[in-house]
Structure formats: structure tokens, C-alpha cells
Design a protein around this motif. Structure first.
Motif, mmCIF file in Angstrom:
data_model
loop_
_atom_site.group_PDB
_atom_site.id
_atom_site.type_symbol
_atom_site.label_atom_id
_atom_site.label_comp_id
_atom_site.label_asym_id
_atom_site.label_seq_id
_atom_site.Cartn_x
_atom_site.Cartn_y
_atom_site.Cartn_z
ATOM 1 N N HIS A 244 0.822 -1.212 0.000
ATOM 2 C CA HIS A 244 0.000 0.000 0.000
ATOM 3 C C HIS A 244 0.858 1.265 0.000
ATOM 4 C CE1 HIS A 244 -3.277 -2.820 1.109
ATOM 5 N NE2 HIS A 244 -4.023 -1.936 0.494
ATOM 6 N N GLY A 245 2.048 1.181 0.590
ATOM 7 C CA GLY A 245 2.943 2.325 0.543
ATOM 8 C C GLY A 245 3.482 2.621 -0.837
ATOM 9 N N ASN A 246 3.444 1.631 -1.738
ATOM 10 C CA ASN A 246 3.909 1.831 -3.117
ATOM 11 C C ASN A 246 2.888 2.530 -4.002
ATOM 12 O OD1 ASN A 246 6.517 0.789 -3.011
ATOM 13 N ND2 ASN A 246 5.848 -1.318 -3.405
ATOM 14 N N LEU A 247 1.657 2.699 -3.524
ATOM 15 C CA LEU A 247 0.631 3.311 -4.358
ATOM 16 C C LEU A 247 0.874 4.816 -4.465
ATOM 17 C CD1 LEU A 247 -2.608 1.574 -2.962
ATOM 18 C CD2 LEU A 247 -1.052 0.762 -4.752
ATOM 19 N N THR A 248 0.997 5.303 -5.700
ATOM 20 C CA THR A 248 1.101 6.736 -5.951
ATOM 21 C C THR A 248 0.157 7.107 -7.084
ATOM 22 O OG1 THR A 248 2.989 6.358 -7.429
ATOM 23 C CG2 THR A 248 3.479 6.986 -5.158
ATOM 24 N N GLY A 249 -0.268 8.348 -7.104
ATOM 25 C CA GLY A 249 -1.231 8.785 -8.100
ATOM 26 C C GLY A 249 -0.619 8.920 -9.479
ATOM 27 N N ALA A 250 -1.435 8.654 -10.493
ATOM 28 C CA ALA A 250 -0.964 8.738 -11.875
ATOM 29 C C ALA A 250 -1.095 10.137 -12.437
ATOM 30 C CB ALA A 250 -1.740 7.757 -12.759
ATOM 31 N N ALA A 251 -1.864 10.999 -11.767
ATOM 32 C CA ALA A 251 -2.176 12.313 -12.347
ATOM 33 C C ALA A 251 -1.855 13.422 -11.354
ATOM 34 C CB ALA A 251 -3.651 12.378 -12.752
ATOM 35 N N PRO A 252 -0.596 13.932 -11.360
ATOM 36 C CA PRO A 252 -0.272 15.064 -10.480
ATOM 37 C C PRO A 252 -1.117 16.301 -10.775
ATOM 38 C CG PRO A 252 1.723 14.031 -11.345
ATOM 39 C CD PRO A 252 0.565 13.452 -12.099
ATOM 40 N N GLY A 253 -1.813 16.301 -11.924
ATOM 41 C CA GLY A 253 -2.658 17.431 -12.278
ATOM 42 C C GLY A 253 -4.089 17.305 -11.812
ATOM 43 N N HIS A 254 -4.370 16.432 -10.826
ATOM 44 C CA HIS A 254 -5.731 16.286 -10.314
ATOM 45 C C HIS A 254 -6.253 17.650 -9.876
ATOM 46 C CE1 HIS A 254 -9.138 15.049 -7.859
ATOM 47 N NE2 HIS A 254 -9.000 13.814 -8.321
ATOM 48 N N PRO A 255 -7.474 18.023 -10.288
ATOM 49 C CA PRO A 255 -7.970 19.379 -10.016
ATOM 50 C C PRO A 255 -8.055 19.737 -8.538
ATOM 51 C CG PRO A 255 -9.728 17.953 -10.866
ATOM 52 C CD PRO A 255 -8.444 17.236 -11.068
ATOM 53 N N LEU A 256 -8.195 18.752 -7.663
ATOM 54 C CA LEU A 256 -8.301 19.051 -6.237
ATOM 55 C C LEU A 256 -6.959 19.033 -5.514
ATOM 56 C CD1 LEU A 256 -11.535 17.080 -5.220
ATOM 57 C CD2 LEU A 256 -11.290 19.530 -5.660
ATOM 58 N N LEU A 257 -5.900 18.605 -6.197
ATOM 59 C CA LEU A 257 -4.610 18.490 -5.533
ATOM 60 C C LEU A 257 -4.089 19.824 -5.004
ATOM 61 C CD1 LEU A 257 -2.540 16.470 -4.632
ATOM 62 C CD2 LEU A 257 -1.466 16.589 -6.890
ATOM 63 N N PRO A 258 -4.210 20.934 -5.741
ATOM 64 C CA PRO A 258 -3.765 22.211 -5.168
ATOM 65 C C PRO A 258 -4.487 22.565 -3.869
ATOM 66 C CG PRO A 258 -4.081 22.426 -7.535
ATOM 67 C CD PRO A 258 -4.641 21.098 -7.151
ATOM 68 N N ARG A 259 -5.742 22.154 -3.755
ATOM 69 C CA ARG A 259 -6.501 22.446 -2.536
ATOM 70 C C ARG A 259 -5.936 21.691 -1.346
ATOM 71 N NH1 ARG A 259 -11.812 23.689 -3.195
ATOM 72 N NH2 ARG A 259 -11.770 23.818 -0.914
ATOM 73 N N VAL A 260 -5.619 20.419 -1.527
ATOM 74 C CA VAL A 260 -5.141 19.626 -0.392
ATOM 75 C C VAL A 260 -3.686 19.941 -0.059
ATOM 76 C CG1 VAL A 260 -6.789 17.787 -0.868
ATOM 77 C CG2 VAL A 260 -4.476 17.591 -1.749
ATOM 78 N N ARG A 261 -2.968 20.571 -0.986
ATOM 79 C CA ARG A 261 -1.604 21.008 -0.679
ATOM 80 C C ARG A 261 -1.587 22.278 0.156
ATOM 81 N NH1 ARG A 261 0.485 20.355 -6.885
ATOM 82 N NH2 ARG A 261 1.193 18.176 -6.783
ATOM 83 N N GLY A 262 -2.693 23.011 0.118
ATOM 84 C CA GLY A 262 -2.728 24.315 0.763
ATOM 85 C C GLY A 262 -3.305 24.273 2.167
ATOM 86 N N HIS A 263 -4.093 25.294 2.481
ATOM 87 C CA HIS A 263 -4.647 25.458 3.828
ATOM 88 C C HIS A 263 -5.619 24.333 4.153
ATOM 89 C CE1 HIS A 263 -6.280 27.375 7.380
ATOM 90 N NE2 HIS A 263 -7.493 27.202 6.899
ATOM 91 N N ILE A 416 6.805 13.511 5.992
ATOM 92 C CA ILE A 416 6.816 12.446 4.979
ATOM 93 C C ILE A 416 5.532 12.447 4.145
ATOM 94 C CG2 ILE A 416 8.327 11.028 6.412
ATOM 95 C CD1 ILE A 416 5.900 9.210 6.957
ATOM 96 N N TYR A 417 4.649 13.426 4.332
ATOM 97 C CA TYR A 417 3.438 13.501 3.518
ATOM 98 C C TYR A 417 3.806 13.596 2.029
ATOM 99 C CZ TYR A 417 0.098 14.344 7.371
ATOM 100 O OH TYR A 417 -0.709 14.221 8.473
ATOM 101 N N ASN A 418 3.129 12.813 1.231
ATOM 102 C CA ASN A 418 3.270 12.894 -0.225
ATOM 103 C C ASN A 418 2.239 13.890 -0.753
ATOM 104 O OD1 ASN A 418 3.448 12.587 -2.974
ATOM 105 N ND2 ASN A 418 2.759 10.461 -3.014
ATOM 106 N N LEU A 419 2.689 15.098 -1.024
ATOM 107 C CA LEU A 419 1.820 16.129 -1.591
ATOM 108 C C LEU A 419 2.127 16.362 -3.064
ATOM 109 C CD1 LEU A 419 1.871 18.648 1.402
ATOM 110 C CD2 LEU A 419 -0.004 17.137 0.724
ATOM 111 N N VAL A 420 2.936 15.467 -3.644
ATOM 112 C CA VAL A 420 3.285 15.581 -5.058
ATOM 113 C C VAL A 420 2.347 14.733 -5.912
ATOM 114 C CG1 VAL A 420 5.094 15.208 -6.789
ATOM 115 C CG2 VAL A 420 5.700 16.056 -4.500
ATOM 116 N N ASP A 421 2.285 13.446 -5.606
ATOM 117 C CA ASP A 421 1.454 12.526 -6.397
ATOM 118 C C ASP A 421 0.781 11.489 -5.502
ATOM 119 O OD1 ASP A 421 3.725 11.176 -5.717
ATOM 120 O OD2 ASP A 421 4.203 10.463 -7.746
#
Length: 493
Positions: A244-263, A416-421
Motif C-alpha cells: 500500500h505504501g507503493n501506491l502513488t497517483g498517476a495524475a499530479p494534475g488532479h484538479p483538487l490536488l492544489p486544494r489539499v496542498r494548501g490550507h 513524509i506527507y506525499n503532496l506531489v502525487d
């Protein structure tokens, strides 16, 4: 009930819903008692364009990992609070027991997948089991994991897949093994080691069998026996942690990703465990396995009480007075302790867990404004058991930022949060004696169940409700209930 009351016997109800941005495998199932053990099915969402972000498979194959029961499932659900004798009889693959079972006095039929040399198969794995996370492996073959919970992943290769109850995994398998013999397809249940209570060993196997071999010019001799894969130990909880730790997202351009990276607007730290309540509504009683108390499961020391007169979603729309009984789920556990101390696992009079065992029952919810960004850290505990916890949120996908062993420490673990993908999921595997952090945007108005997908956790109360307020437009406002919405008042005990 949370979203609706059950569909009554001899009645029908049609569901209408939108698919927004999801592609891959989901599944539907009953949410009454333990009926989802047999009342379920697969939902396959293919790309509208017809193009996958990976090599197009020659064939798609749903593979449902399930359980075989010899008991009335409604009675099983009621008995969770009074008995530990609620185990399934066996594991299944696509409803087949496999040749390791002999209920009828002879080996049972196995699920058989026929493949052709060189072709690629997309296996859509669903864990529909009530009790166990499972390892899945096919002898002589490897997989490329490409999606989970109807969201694409960055592809990675593995020879074993771990899938928790409620999860789906989409994996590519190329039929590239020597074709003259069959290969076992095996599912093996994972369980926590002792001193946790031990279940029977649940294992089922099917066959991958090659066909049209002569067309490739291959000449096979006499029949050869099927190859059995080397499986992880059923007490191995490390392999699933790293899978499960190997799972990473295929789309760094997910429309909601900027929101979860922020406040982050709301933060919750939710301890998941077991405790006890006194029988007969008494205020005090003996604990430590005494018959005066009853085992329950909890989130932040509150065991969820499921309303049975009116669904919470309908009560909210109608402004029903029953909502006054709903309590706010605490943001943190009421008391801090070493959540992952193995000494808390054994249940016995005078045991270490006895002092922190008392729990209470209530209907809880947590309300969020529309479009709020929410972080939830789930903390598995050792309270009276040390299982992992597959936590599932209805109505939303979320980003899985990190996981770890031991007690979560924000000062250390945020780094260690993955906020990239990060992978996008609807079920997160919270590891045994560990934690997992997720973030989501509350953009779907309604009342949504948040629960563990182990039935022996959800039935005794490891659940709550996520309430999302209406947005500013008609499209972001909760619609009225349909006229044929089932009524709870017709329920028969």
C-alpha cells in the motif's frame, strides 16, 4: 440508517448517480446487517474515449474475493455483540470455493481463467469479504498495478497484491508463462498474530489455464500438475504495508490536488479500537471479558449507534427533531495513551486494557462547510486486538498522504506527507499498530457514512457520519428525496 432506509422485501428502488472523473473498478453492496457478504456486484467504468493510460488489455476479468457462509447473515450481524463464533466457512474466488475445500465430500470446483499465450489481461480485483484482507497471487506470473478504487495509479510491478475489504485493485497480467501446465491463482487471508484472537486459515485457489497453445507451435507432452505460488505467511502484515505504501497517483494534475496542498480547514485525529459498554444500560460493571459488559468498536472512544426510525440524510432534509440526538464526533481521543502498546491486546480481568476499556454509545457526526479541506489521521490501536483498519468514506474520494507504524507524531510525520502525487482512493488501509493520513475536499453535500470495512468492526460501532453543507448554487445543493424513498417504519425485526 444514514443515507436511506432498506429496500423492503418484494419492493424495488432505482439509484441514479453521476460518475465524475472516475475510471476503473468500483462495487456495489448491501449495507443492511452482513448481507453484503453475498449481495454485491462490480461496477466497471471504462474511459469515454476508449483509450487507457496503459496498454489496452485483450480481455478484462472481474475477480471477486469473497467468503462462504453456513449461517443466516442477519443473525451473524446481531451476534457480533454477544459471541465470537461468527466465522465464515471458507474463502471464495468469483463464488467458487476451490479444490482446497471439500464441503460435499469431494474437492469443490475452482474458478478457471483461460488465457492465450502473449495476451494481456486486466484483472479487476474486488475484496467483498466481511472478515479479512487478502493476498492475491498467480503462480508463474507477475502483475502491473494500474488503478485502485476507480482512480489510476502510477504503474508498478509486483508478484503479489494485497487488497483490503472494500478496496478494488486493477492489475495487468501478461500470459507469458510456459503454457503446457496450469497455474494456481490463490487468495490468502491476512490476520494479526497472537495474542490477537485467531481465525481459521482462509485460502482459496483457482486456475489459470492456457488455451490455443497449438496455434503458437508449442507441443505439450503429458499432462503436468498445476504450479502453486509461494504465498506470504498469513501473519505477514509487512508485505501489505509496503504494497500500500507503493501506491502513488498517476495524475499530479488532479484538479483538487492544489486544494489539499494548501490550507487545511479541519483536522481530526481518530483512534480506532475496541472497548466495552455495560449491559442493561448500567452505569458500572466488570470489564476484562466479564459477561457484565459487551464488546464494542469505536472511533475516539464513541461506539456508533445506528438510527433505525429515520435515515439521517432524510432527517436533515426534513429538519426532523431526531437530529437533536446526534453528537459531534470528538476531534481527538478523550485521553492520550500509548495507542499501539501490545500489552493492551489481551482481554482478561486485571489486564492493562481494563482501565481504558470503558466506552459509550452515541450517534455521532462531523459537519463540514461546503468546499472545506479536511485532514483525517486514522490511528489503529492495540485495544483488545491489533487488526488493520480499512476505512471507507462514502460520497467522496480522498488523497492518501502517508502511512506509518506506531503512534502518529505530527511534528515528525507531516514531513513524509506525499503532496506531489498521492494516490486517490475511497478506502484507506490503516496498518496494524500504525496510522494513515488522508485529506479530502468536502464538495458533495449530504450525510455520508465513514466506517471500517471489517464487519466485526462496523457492526459493533466503528463508524460515524460526515455531514457536508450545501454549496452556493442549485447544483451544489442537496436535492429533495425521491418520492419512492424506502421507509424505515416498515422494517420487520
Amino acid at each position: 440508517m444514514v443515507t436511506q432506509c432498506p429496500i423492503q422485501p418484494n419492493a424495488t428502488f432505482s439509484y441514479r448517480f453521476n460518475l465524475t472523473g472516475q475510471e476503473g473498478t468500483l462495487w456495489w453492496h448491501s449495507h443492511v446487517s452482513s448481507l453484503r457478504a453475498t449481495l454485491h456486484g462490480v461496477i466497471i467504468i471504462r474511459p469515454k474515449s476508449g483509450a487507457y493510460p496503459f496498454r489496452k488489455p485483450d480481455m478484462e476479468v472481474p475477480v471477486i474475493i469473497g467468503e462462504w457462509w453456513h449461517k443466516d447473515l442477519t443473525e451473524v450481524d446481531k451476534a457480533y455483540l454477544n459471541s465470537n463464533d461468527n466465522d465464515p466457512a471458507a474463502a471464495t474466488i468469483n463464488g467458487k470455493l476451490g479444490d482446497l475445500s471439500n464441503c460435499s465430500g469431494k474437492a469443490e470446483d475452482s474458478y478457471v481463467l483461460e488465457v492465450e499465450p502473449g495476451k494481456t489481461y486486466l484483472l479487476r480485483l474486488v475484496n467483498a469479504a466481511l472478515y479479512s484482507e487478502y493476498y492475491f497471487r498467480v503462480a508463474g506470473h507477475s502483475f502491473t498495478v494500474v488503478a485502485s478504487d476507480a482512480n489510476y495509479l502510477r504503474p508498478f510491478s509486483t508478484d503479489v497484491v494485497a487488497v483490503a475489504p472494500g478496496e478494488t485493485m486493477d492489475v495487468l497480467m501478461v500470459a507469458d508463462a510456459p503454457p503446457c501446465r496450469p497455474y494456481h491463482m490463490v487468495t490468502l487471508a491476512i490476520e494479526a498474530p497472537e495474542p490477537d484472537p485467531q481465525l481459521p486459515l482462509y485460502i482459496s485457489r483457482g486456475l489459470v489455464r492456457y488455451k490455443n497453445i497449438d496455434a503458437g507451435g508449442v507441443q505439450c507432452g503429458s499432462n503436468q500438475g498445476a504450479v502453486m505460488p509461494d504465498m506470504p505467511d498469513h501473519h505477514d502484515t509487512t508485505t501489505t504495508f509496503y504494497f500500500h505504501g507503493n501506491l502513488t497517483g498517476a495524475a499530479p494534475g488532479h484538479p483538487l490536488l492544489p486544494r489539499v496542498r494548501g490550507h487545511v480547514d479541519e483536522r481530526l485525529y481518530i483512534a480506532l479500537g475496541q472497548g466495552s459498554v455495560c449491559r442493561g444500560n448500567r452505569t458500572s460493571c466488570k470489564r476484562g471479558g466479564s459477561t457484565e459488559s459487551m464488546l464494542v468498536a469505536y472511533m475516539n472512544n464513541v461506539s456508533f449507534h445506528l438510527p433505525d426510525k429515520l435515515a439521517l440524510l432524510e432527517a436533515r432534509y426534513r429538519g426532523d427533531a431526531s437530529l437533536s440526538m446526534v453528537e459531534e464526533l470528538p476531534s481527538r481521543p478523550p485521553r492520550a495513551f500509548n495507542y499501539t502498546d501490545p500489552a493492551l491486546i489481551p482481554v482478561a480481568p486485571g489486564g492493562k486494557e481494563e482501565a481504558i476499556e470503558p466506552t459509550r454509545k452515541a450517534t455521532t457526526a462531523r459537519r463540514f462547510r461546503y468546499n472545506a479541506t479536511v485532514e483525517v489521521v486514522f490511528q489503529s490501536t492495540a485495544m483488545m486486538q491489533s487488526d488493520s483498519n480499512p476505512m471507507h468514506l462514502h460520497g467522496h474520494d480522498f488523497f492518501v498522504l502517508a502511512q506509518g507504524h506506531g503512534n502518529y507524531d505530527a511534528a515528525r510525520d507531516v514531513r513524509i506527507y506525499n503532496l506531489v502525487d498521492p494516490p486517490v482512493k475511497n478506502t484507506v488501509h490503516v496498518p496494524r499498530l500504525g496510522w494513515a493520513a488522508i485529506r479530502f475536499v468536502a464538495d458533495n453535500p449530504g450525510s455520508w457514512f465513514l466506517h471500517c470495512h471489517f464487519e466485526y468492526h462496523i457492526a459493533p460501532g466503528m463508524a460515524t457520519v460526515v455531514v457536508v453543507d450545501n454549496g452556493p448554487t442549485p447544483e451544489t445543493t442537496l436535492p429533495p428525496p425521491p418520492t419512492d424513498l424506502p421507509k424505515c417504519s416498515k422494517l420487520q425485526e
